[in-house]
Scaffold this active site. Sequence first.
Site, PDB file in Angstrom:
ATOM      1  N   GLN A  42      81.992  98.147  47.785  1.00  0.00           N
ATOM      2  CA  GLN A  42      82.494  96.884  47.087  1.00  0.00           C
ATOM      3  C   GLN A  42      83.768  96.278  47.967  1.00  0.00           C
ATOM      4  O   GLN A  42      83.888  95.049  47.760  1.00  0.00           O
ATOM      5  CB  GLN A  42      82.695  96.966  45.657  1.00  0.00           C
ATOM      6  CG  GLN A  42      81.473  97.223  45.075  1.00  0.00           C
ATOM      7  CD  GLN A  42      81.567  97.318  43.409  1.00  0.00           C
ATOM      8  OE1 GLN A  42      82.024  98.335  43.071  1.00  0.00           O
ATOM      9  NE2 GLN A  42      81.520  96.182  42.728  1.00  0.00           N
ATOM     10  N   ARG A  99      91.453 105.449  41.955  1.00  0.00           N
ATOM     11  CA  ARG A  99      90.158 105.984  42.053  1.00  0.00           C
ATOM     12  C   ARG A  99      89.275 104.992  43.100  1.00  0.00           C
ATOM     13  O   ARG A  99      89.201 103.973  43.038  1.00  0.00           O
ATOM     14  CB  ARG A  99      89.424 105.627  40.683  1.00  0.00           C
ATOM     15  CG  ARG A  99      87.948 106.186  40.529  1.00  0.00           C
ATOM     16  CD  ARG A  99      87.475 105.792  39.060  1.00  0.00           C
ATOM     17  NE  ARG A  99      86.069 106.255  39.089  1.00  0.00           N
ATOM     18  CZ  ARG A  99      85.143 105.328  38.824  1.00  0.00           C
ATOM     19  NH1 ARG A  99      85.374 103.942  38.881  1.00  0.00           N
ATOM     20  NH2 ARG A  99      83.813 105.779  38.908  1.00  0.00           N
ATOM     21  N   HIS A 144      78.891 106.204  44.472  1.00  0.00           N
ATOM     22  CA  HIS A 144      78.993 105.090  43.373  1.00  0.00           C
ATOM     23  C   HIS A 144      77.789 104.246  43.605  1.00  0.00           C
ATOM     24  O   HIS A 144      77.758 103.121  44.477  1.00  0.00           O
ATOM     25  CB  HIS A 144      80.465 104.305  43.582  1.00  0.00           C
ATOM     26  CG  HIS A 144      80.544 103.222  42.739  1.00  0.00           C
ATOM     27  ND1 HIS A 144      81.829 103.393  41.934  1.00  0.00           N
ATOM     28  CD2 HIS A 144      79.963 102.040  42.307  1.00  0.00           C
ATOM     29  CE1 HIS A 144      81.992 102.469  41.192  1.00  0.00           C
ATOM     30  NE2 HIS A 144      80.973 101.614  41.288  1.00  0.00           N
ATOM     31  N   ASN A 189      78.980 107.811  39.768  1.00  0.00           N
ATOM     32  CA  ASN A 189      79.581 106.416  39.181  1.00  0.00           C
ATOM     33  C   ASN A 189      78.254 105.943  38.231  1.00  0.00           C
ATOM     34  O   ASN A 189      77.216 105.662  39.050  1.00  0.00           O
ATOM     35  CB  ASN A 189      80.170 105.489  39.869  1.00  0.00           C
ATOM     36  CG  ASN A 189      80.637 104.486  39.053  1.00  0.00           C
ATOM     37  OD1 ASN A 189      81.488 104.529  38.271  1.00  0.00           O
ATOM     38  ND2 ASN A 189      79.824 103.190  39.162  1.00  0.00           N
ATOM     39  N   GLU A 190      78.238 105.794  37.045  1.00  0.00           N
ATOM     40  CA  GLU A 190      77.317 105.237  36.357  1.00  0.00           C
ATOM     41  C   GLU A 190      75.959 105.558  36.624  1.00  0.00           C
ATOM     42  O   GLU A 190      75.226 104.435  37.036  1.00  0.00           O
ATOM     43  CB  GLU A 190      77.687 103.614  36.231  1.00  0.00           C
ATOM     44  CG  GLU A 190      78.919 103.249  35.915  1.00  0.00           C
ATOM     45  CD  GLU A 190      79.051 101.686  35.647  1.00  0.00           C
ATOM     46  OE1 GLU A 190      78.426 101.039  36.182  1.00  0.00           O
ATOM     47  OE2 GLU A 190      79.990 101.542  34.796  1.00  0.00           O
ATOM     48  N   ASN A 330      83.545 104.255  31.684  1.00  0.00           N
ATOM     49  CA  ASN A 330      83.549 102.940  32.229  1.00  0.00           C
ATOM     50  C   ASN A 330      83.379 101.982  31.099  1.00  0.00           C
ATOM     51  O   ASN A 330      82.199 102.192  30.539  1.00  0.00           O
ATOM     52  CB  ASN A 330      82.850 102.611  33.422  1.00  0.00           C
ATOM     53  CG  ASN A 330      83.104 103.235  34.643  1.00  0.00           C
ATOM     54  OD1 ASN A 330      84.186 103.817  34.622  1.00  0.00           O
ATOM     55  ND2 ASN A 330      82.162 103.062  35.574  1.00  0.00           N
ATOM     56  N   TYR A 332      83.526  97.949  29.193  1.00  0.00           N
ATOM     57  CA  TYR A 332      83.934  96.589  29.396  1.00  0.00           C
ATOM     58  C   TYR A 332      83.560  95.654  27.922  1.00  0.00           C
ATOM     59  O   TYR A 332      84.208  94.964  27.786  1.00  0.00           O
ATOM     60  CB  TYR A 332      83.027  96.037  30.435  1.00  0.00           C
ATOM     61  CG  TYR A 332      83.393  96.539  31.813  1.00  0.00           C
ATOM     62  CD1 TYR A 332      84.216  95.664  32.552  1.00  0.00           C
ATOM     63  CD2 TYR A 332      83.038  97.747  32.430  1.00  0.00           C
ATOM     64  CE1 TYR A 332      84.521  96.085  33.892  1.00  0.00           C
ATOM     65  CE2 TYR A 332      83.233  98.134  33.731  1.00  0.00           C
ATOM     66  CZ  TYR A 332      83.985  97.432  34.519  1.00  0.00           C
ATOM     67  OH  TYR A 332      84.472  97.725  35.618  1.00  0.00           O
ATOM     68  N   GLU A 403      87.077 102.956  34.279  1.00  0.00           N
ATOM     69  CA  GLU A 403      86.981 101.276  34.628  1.00  0.00           C
ATOM     70  C   GLU A 403      87.136 100.684  33.278  1.00  0.00           C
ATOM     71  O   GLU A 403      86.530 100.903  32.377  1.00  0.00           O
ATOM     72  CB  GLU A 403      85.705 100.913  35.289  1.00  0.00           C
ATOM     73  CG  GLU A 403      85.398 101.641  36.687  1.00  0.00           C
ATOM     74  CD  GLU A 403      84.122 101.048  37.506  1.00  0.00           C
ATOM     75  OE1 GLU A 403      83.475  99.795  36.704  1.00  0.00           O
ATOM     76  OE2 GLU A 403      83.662 101.585  38.044  1.00  0.00           O
ATOM     77  N   TRP A 450      89.772  98.217  36.528  1.00  0.00           N
ATOM     78  CA  TRP A 450      88.715  97.536  37.518  1.00  0.00           C
ATOM     79  C   TRP A 450      88.924  96.084  37.694  1.00  0.00           C
ATOM     80  O   TRP A 450      88.896  95.256  36.760  1.00  0.00           O
ATOM     81  CB  TRP A 450      87.224  97.832  37.057  1.00  0.00           C
ATOM     82  CG  TRP A 450      86.222  97.245  38.382  1.00  0.00           C
ATOM     83  CD1 TRP A 450      85.867  95.941  38.357  1.00  0.00           C
ATOM     84  CD2 TRP A 450      85.787  98.140  39.422  1.00  0.00           C
ATOM     85  NE1 TRP A 450      85.170  95.904  39.568  1.00  0.00           N
ATOM     86  CE2 TRP A 450      85.130  97.328  40.190  1.00  0.00           C
ATOM     87  CE3 TRP A 450      85.859  99.374  39.693  1.00  0.00           C
ATOM     88  CZ2 TRP A 450      84.485  97.703  41.560  1.00  0.00           C
ATOM     89  CZ3 TRP A 450      85.296  99.928  40.810  1.00  0.00           C
ATOM     90  CH2 TRP A 450      84.626  99.025  41.737  1.00  0.00           C
ATOM     91  N   GLU A 457      80.739  92.111  44.053  1.00  0.00           N
ATOM     92  CA  GLU A 457      80.491  92.414  42.814  1.00  0.00           C
ATOM     93  C   GLU A 457      78.613  92.333  42.746  1.00  0.00           C
ATOM     94  O   GLU A 457      78.008  91.335  42.021  1.00  0.00           O
ATOM     95  CB  GLU A 457      80.920  91.313  41.741  1.00  0.00           C
ATOM     96  CG  GLU A 457      80.336  91.482  40.305  1.00  0.00           C
ATOM     97  CD  GLU A 457      80.582  93.133  39.876  1.00  0.00           C
ATOM     98  OE1 GLU A 457      81.532  93.539  39.981  1.00  0.00           O
ATOM     99  OE2 GLU A 457      79.740  93.423  38.929  1.00  0.00           O
ATOM    100  N   TRP A 458      78.246  93.424  43.293  1.00  0.00           N
ATOM    101  CA  TRP A 458      76.754  93.726  43.433  1.00  0.00           C
ATOM    102  C   TRP A 458      75.991  92.309  43.512  1.00  0.00           C
ATOM    103  O   TRP A 458      76.146  91.697  44.309  1.00  0.00           O
ATOM    104  CB  TRP A 458      76.537  94.621  42.132  1.00  0.00           C
ATOM    105  CG  TRP A 458      77.208  95.753  42.174  1.00  0.00           C
ATOM    106  CD1 TRP A 458      78.292  95.899  41.271  1.00  0.00           C
ATOM    107  CD2 TRP A 458      77.463  96.861  43.105  1.00  0.00           C
ATOM    108  NE1 TRP A 458      78.711  97.403  41.649  1.00  0.00           N
ATOM    109  CE2 TRP A 458      78.371  97.817  42.625  1.00  0.00           C
ATOM    110  CE3 TRP A 458      76.915  97.020  44.220  1.00  0.00           C
ATOM    111  CZ2 TRP A 458      78.915  98.924  43.495  1.00  0.00           C
ATOM    112  CZ3 TRP A 458      77.226  98.261  45.147  1.00  0.00           C
ATOM    113  CH2 TRP A 458      78.220  99.291  44.637  1.00  0.00           C
ATOM    114  N   PHE A 466      87.185  90.446  39.911  1.00  0.00           N
ATOM    115  CA  PHE A 466      87.548  91.229  38.963  1.00  0.00           C
ATOM    116  C   PHE A 466      89.006  91.877  39.184  1.00  0.00           C
ATOM    117  O   PHE A 466      89.653  92.658  38.646  1.00  0.00           O
ATOM    118  CB  PHE A 466      86.798  92.494  38.970  1.00  0.00           C
ATOM    119  CG  PHE A 466      85.508  92.540  37.950  1.00  0.00           C
ATOM    120  CD1 PHE A 466      85.807  92.981  36.660  1.00  0.00           C
ATOM    121  CD2 PHE A 466      84.380  92.085  38.279  1.00  0.00           C
ATOM    122  CE1 PHE A 466      84.587  92.826  35.625  1.00  0.00           C
ATOM    123  CE2 PHE A 466      83.413  92.039  37.330  1.00  0.00           C
ATOM    124  CZ  PHE A 466      83.593  92.454  35.990  1.00  0.00           C
TER     125      PHE A 466
END
Length: 502
Positions: A42, A99, A144, A189-190, A330, A332, A403, A450, A457-458, A466
């Site tokens: 990213q 991070r 990630h 990550n995730e 993480n 949100y 995050e 984050w 952003e993907w 962000f």
Amino acid sequence: MEMNKCMQLLALLLCFVSLASGIDRSQFPPDFLFGTSTSYYQIEGGYLEGNKSLSNWDVFTHIPGKIKDGTNGDVADDHLHHYKVDLELMHFLGVNSYRFSISWSRVLPRGRFGDVNPQGILFYNNLIDALLLKGIQPFVTLSHYDIPQELEDRYGAWLNSQIQEDFAYFAEVCFKAFGEKVKYWSTFNEPNVMVRKGYQDGMYPPSRCSEPYGHCSDGNSDIETYIAAHNVILSHASAVEIYRRKYQGKQGGLIGIVMSTTWYVPYADTPNERAAAARATAFDIAWFLDPIIYGTYPPEMSQILGSKLPNFSPRDKQKLKANLDFIGINHYTSMYAKDCLFSACNLGPFEGNGSVLSIGYRNGLPIGPMTAMPDFYFTPFGMENIVLYVMERYNNLPMFITENGFASSGSSSTEELLNDHDRVKFLSSYLYSLSNAINKGADVRGYFIWSLLDNFEWLYGYSKRFGIFHVDYITQKRTPKQSAMWYKDFLGGHKITSLASS
Ligand code: BGC
């Protein structure tokens, strides 16, 4: 207006009122880690520079139509060449931790089938040394969502148990090269998002899925999602086992995994809806954490999926004893969970096989104010709840909020983007909620925003921002937003109050 709507409006109002309650640094332990978070793809750029090979995301983003605004991470924030500038930004904030993730394809361009890339090692060593010089602890993620494309092409990456050997090899290269200086490692990550989006709805690489979950040329959403997860879990275990056996004793670090978490609110106060909310959380995070911590898949999943869930062999079970040292969270948003086991509903592709529909609205009202990110609502109460859930389910293992952040729309003017009071409200309210969980005994040891910078952003490309620092993608100029100034003040010990009126 019916009573129900009235109550919901009141809840939204209360949510805003609670923002006025102040939050300050002293409400967190003195040795608490406060930082910002990023990931290789990213921000780094440096597409094929310095012997880096193609990662799965390099290949995926170059396929027309995959990314909404047609962009990719070839340059992104060009952090590869701006890392010193970015370090100054962190120093300015006064954070004590950062991070970031290591690009697997920069360090091992061909996985274990080729040499370690000295230029990749040099870049991360330089970054880590520079961080330490400023008193900032590196908090490093090994993968990630990324993997060298060669491993996908050779044997199908996460669908093949060979990946366990490759991941362990990569992890060991990193422990050897950086472990004297890195005290916090996350294996993944995730992974819950990575496998669902890669193998269930096919929206992320390697774009595999089957109907009705998504439209892909190949794949089997019901089976492959769980095989990929199984290989991630065992890859984590392999890396941790090596770390414990050969490095942890002398290097003295901690190793964990980072999960994407949503707090699920029952759609109605009935036993079926409460069970649906519990199921949604189990299918989301216990899916990975139960095997890693307790050695078996969660009962909530095995009751529904039965033989679709792979088995852990006695050898695997042995490996799983490696466990972890901390859980990365993480967080949100919260969502409503609606039962679909006992009542009929139209399940969307992302709901998975738990027979739970996750929705942001009830009776025409959102669960919290919307943000620029679809399905990310402003629901600070979720932070306290998810932390308490993890605390209870996993015996209060150490946790880090790895995050938490707020998206602005990339189409706003620069002035609007810089005056991001809404982000300040978001971050301070979630921190306040986190402090409630800590006061109730949760062993949370750090919090990362984050993100440090606006970034790729993907699927949304650069259309969501962000960062607490604005990035001009043409000049690569970084500018602090109001939120960066707020974080700096907060970390400097200033009392932050009356946020709602700002
Ligand atoms: C991911 C980040 C992502 C952020 C915001 C998390 O799911 O780890 O890479 O940018 O959420 O969507």
